[in-house]
Design an enzyme around this catalytic site. Structure first.
Site, mmCIF file in Angstrom:
data_model
loop_
_atom_site.group_PDB
_atom_site.id
_atom_site.type_symbol
_atom_site.label_atom_id
_atom_site.label_comp_id
_atom_site.label_asym_id
_atom_site.label_seq_id
_atom_site.Cartn_x
_atom_site.Cartn_y
_atom_site.Cartn_z
ATOM 1 N N LYS A 86 4.424 13.316 -10.888
ATOM 2 C CA LYS A 86 4.515 11.913 -10.491
ATOM 3 C C LYS A 86 3.134 11.308 -10.393
ATOM 4 O O LYS A 86 2.207 11.946 -9.882
ATOM 5 C CB LYS A 86 5.195 11.866 -9.096
ATOM 6 N N LYS A 110 -1.952 14.648 -3.127
ATOM 7 C CA LYS A 110 -1.308 13.588 -2.330
ATOM 8 C C LYS A 110 0.142 13.935 -2.034
ATOM 9 O O LYS A 110 0.619 13.765 -0.917
ATOM 10 C CB LYS A 110 -1.315 12.257 -3.095
ATOM 11 N N LYS A 122 -0.584 11.846 -14.093
ATOM 12 C CA LYS A 122 -1.334 10.591 -14.197
ATOM 13 C C LYS A 122 -1.458 10.192 -15.644
ATOM 14 O O LYS A 122 -1.505 11.054 -16.530
ATOM 15 C CB LYS A 122 -2.744 10.776 -13.622
ATOM 16 N N THR A 206 0.510 0.996 -0.333
ATOM 17 C CA THR A 206 -0.806 1.642 -0.236
ATOM 18 C C THR A 206 -1.570 1.038 0.945
ATOM 19 O O THR A 206 -2.119 1.761 1.783
ATOM 20 C CB THR A 206 -1.599 1.463 -1.545
ATOM 21 N N ASN A 237 -4.920 -4.781 -5.200
ATOM 22 C CA ASN A 237 -3.653 -4.566 -4.485
ATOM 23 C C ASN A 237 -3.897 -3.973 -3.099
ATOM 24 O O ASN A 237 -3.421 -4.495 -2.083
ATOM 25 C CB ASN A 237 -2.731 -3.676 -5.329
ATOM 26 N N SER A 364 6.923 5.202 -3.486
ATOM 27 C CA SER A 364 7.466 5.454 -4.827
ATOM 28 C C SER A 364 8.561 6.516 -4.746
ATOM 29 O O SER A 364 9.598 6.418 -5.413
ATOM 30 C CB SER A 364 6.375 5.966 -5.767
HETATM 31 N N1 GLU Z 1 -1.041 5.096 -8.587
HETATM 32 C C1 GLU Z 1 -0.725 5.362 -7.216
HETATM 33 C C2 GLU Z 1 -1.536 6.530 -6.724
HETATM 34 O O1 GLU Z 1 -2.549 6.857 -7.282
HETATM 35 C C3 GLU Z 1 0.750 5.510 -7.004
HETATM 36 C C4 GLU Z 1 1.411 6.640 -7.730
HETATM 37 C C5 GLU Z 1 2.909 6.612 -7.617
HETATM 38 O O2 GLU Z 1 3.424 5.741 -6.944
HETATM 39 O O3 GLU Z 1 3.531 7.490 -8.202
HETATM 40 O O4 GLU Z 1 -1.252 7.115 -5.721
#
Ligand code: GLU
Length: 430
Positions: A86, A110, A122, A206, A237, A364
């Site tokens: 993810k 994370k 990613k 976030t 954002n 998410s």
């Molecule tokens: N791009 C965001 C991050 O780096 C969200 C990733 C997501 O929601 O899967 O955490």
């Protein structure tokens, strides 16, 4: 020149600073330290030091002037022992393979920290979305999904927004995927508009997560949030919603910045005015004449500093001059490893990126759960669940850092890497 070749030509001291600026290298370094502290064998490090899968794609796009431009894109999957991978997709001129790899590793961390049933992924496309029309962006987004479709999906790898991608881009990507598969697939991607199965609270998640980290950090430092002085670097954002939330919580936002410069006023800035006037890329300082540089802003007197823009902002060069007693990293990689050491020695409480910015992927996950069950939650429900995850994650990492006498970054890596390491071991991979 490759990174290794560049490093060969430098002195030891230059090497250290250069290596610490290299996201991929510094991520590997801390993962190694964390696994050693946890007592895992070198084989576990060998598995987790690189993504298990990295796809590079070329995407031809019909431009508005009739020409065809071929873009390069990436999708990296770090480890899928815990579950599907993810993570977001960024559109940026400086996207590169190493960065995308490092960022996918951070997503594993994370997800481990927030205890989500995912591994890290990613993606990125080398492009400048500010120079592209709506139609060109739509064709690029759809082309990317077609190019990576074999390795992604609701139970394989679930993309999301990241730097310069938004809910509209998620909508095009979801539509393209649904057409390819010939069934509606809202769970393919998160960060969608609400009418297409997006979650309440995702857009602000976030910033909400960062706000919760600030609330927890001030308690540890004995600072009162009411009237505390906050500087936020970046007004995208994360930075803009954070300015709003923390201002509403009674703190005084005395500095903000965008890619072009920074505004600073020790009496406090008019946040509502700035939010109203910012454009969709977060630019607002072009409306003012009394602008200072981003670097100057970082060194201003304040209680809490939030780098919410790009990487490598606090380095061995300026870490001594940071005045804040709390640094909360809303951006990915804003502080180098050398600078982390300096701040830690000086007693600055640093809330690392992989914890502070985990709110986005957490909501998410909630979005994906709602898509899978077809039943949707209220904003209050989402916020309450997010708060629980963030407070628990903060506390676990803080306690780990105290118990092992390590800085908050290493503590966060220890907490985050444990799940993929354990899942890989239990599956019999290592
Ligand atoms: N791009 C965001 C991050 O780096 C969200 C990733 C997501 O929601 O899967 O955490």
């Amino acid at each position: 020149m490759s990174t290794t070749k560049v490093l060969e030509k430098l002195s030891e001291e230059q090497k250290l600073e250069k290596e610490s600026l290299n996201l991929f290298f510094s991520t590997q370094t801390v993962i190694k330290k964390a696994l050693d502290k946890l007592g895992y064998s070198n084989e576990v490090f060998e598995l987790l030091k690189e993504p298990i899968r990295m796809l590079t794609v070329r995407i031809p796009v019909k431009m508005d002037d009739g020409s065809v431009k071929v873009f390069t894109g990436f999708r990296s999957q770090h480890n899928d022992a815990v579950g599907p991978t993810k993570g977001g997709v960024r559109f940026h001129a400086e996207v590169n393979e190493e960065e995308v790899k490092a960022l996918s590793m951070w997503m594993s961390l994370k997800c481990g920290i927030a205890n989500l049933p995912y591994g890290g992924g990613k993606g990125g496309i080398i492009c400048d979305p500010r120079e592209m029309s709506f139609g060109e962006l739509e064709r690029l987004s759809r082309g990317y999904v077609r190019a990576i479709s074999q390795i992604v999906g609701p139970t394989k790898d679930i993309p999301a927004p990241d730097v310069y991608t938004n809910s509209q881009i998620m909508a095009w990507m979801m539509d393209e995927y649904s057409r390819l598969r010939e069934f509606d697939s809202p769970g393919f991607i998160t960060g969608k508009p609400i009418v297409l199965g997006g979650s309440q609270g995702r857009e602000t998640a976030t910033a909400r997560g960062v706000t919760i980290c600030i609330e927890e950090a001030v308690k540890k430092k004995g600072i009162v949030l009411q009237g505390a002085q906050i500087v936020i670097q970046g007004f995208g954002n994360a930075g803009s919603f954070l300015a709003k939330f923390i201002h509403d919580a009674g703190a005084k936002v005395i500095g903000i910045s965008d890619a072009h410069g920074a505004l600073y006023n020790p009496e406090g800035l008019d946040i509502d005015f700035l939010l109203e006037r910012r454009d969709s890329f977060g630019t607002v300082t072009n409306l003012f004449t009394n602008v200072i540089t981003n670097q100057e802003l970082l060194e201003k007197e304040c209680d809490i500093l939030v780098p919410a823009a790009v990487s490598n902002q606090i380095t061995a060069k300026n870490a001594h001059r940071i005045k804040a007693s709390i640094v909360v990293e809303a951006a990915n990689g804003p502080t180098t490893l050398e600078a982390t050491k300096i701040l830690d020695k000086r007693g600055v409480l640093l809330v690392p990126d992989i914890l502070a910015s985990a709110g986005g992927v957490t909501v998410s996950y909630f979005e994906w759960v709602q898509n899978n069950q077809g039943y949707y939650w209220s904003e209050e429900e989402v916020d309450e669940k997010l708060r629980k995850v963030m407070v628990e994650s903060f506390e676990t990492i803080y306690q780990t850092s105290q118990a092992h006498q390590v800085d908050m970054r290493l503590a966060a890596y220890m907490v985050g890497i444990k799940k993929p390491a354990e899942a890989s071991r239990l599956r019999g991979w290592v």
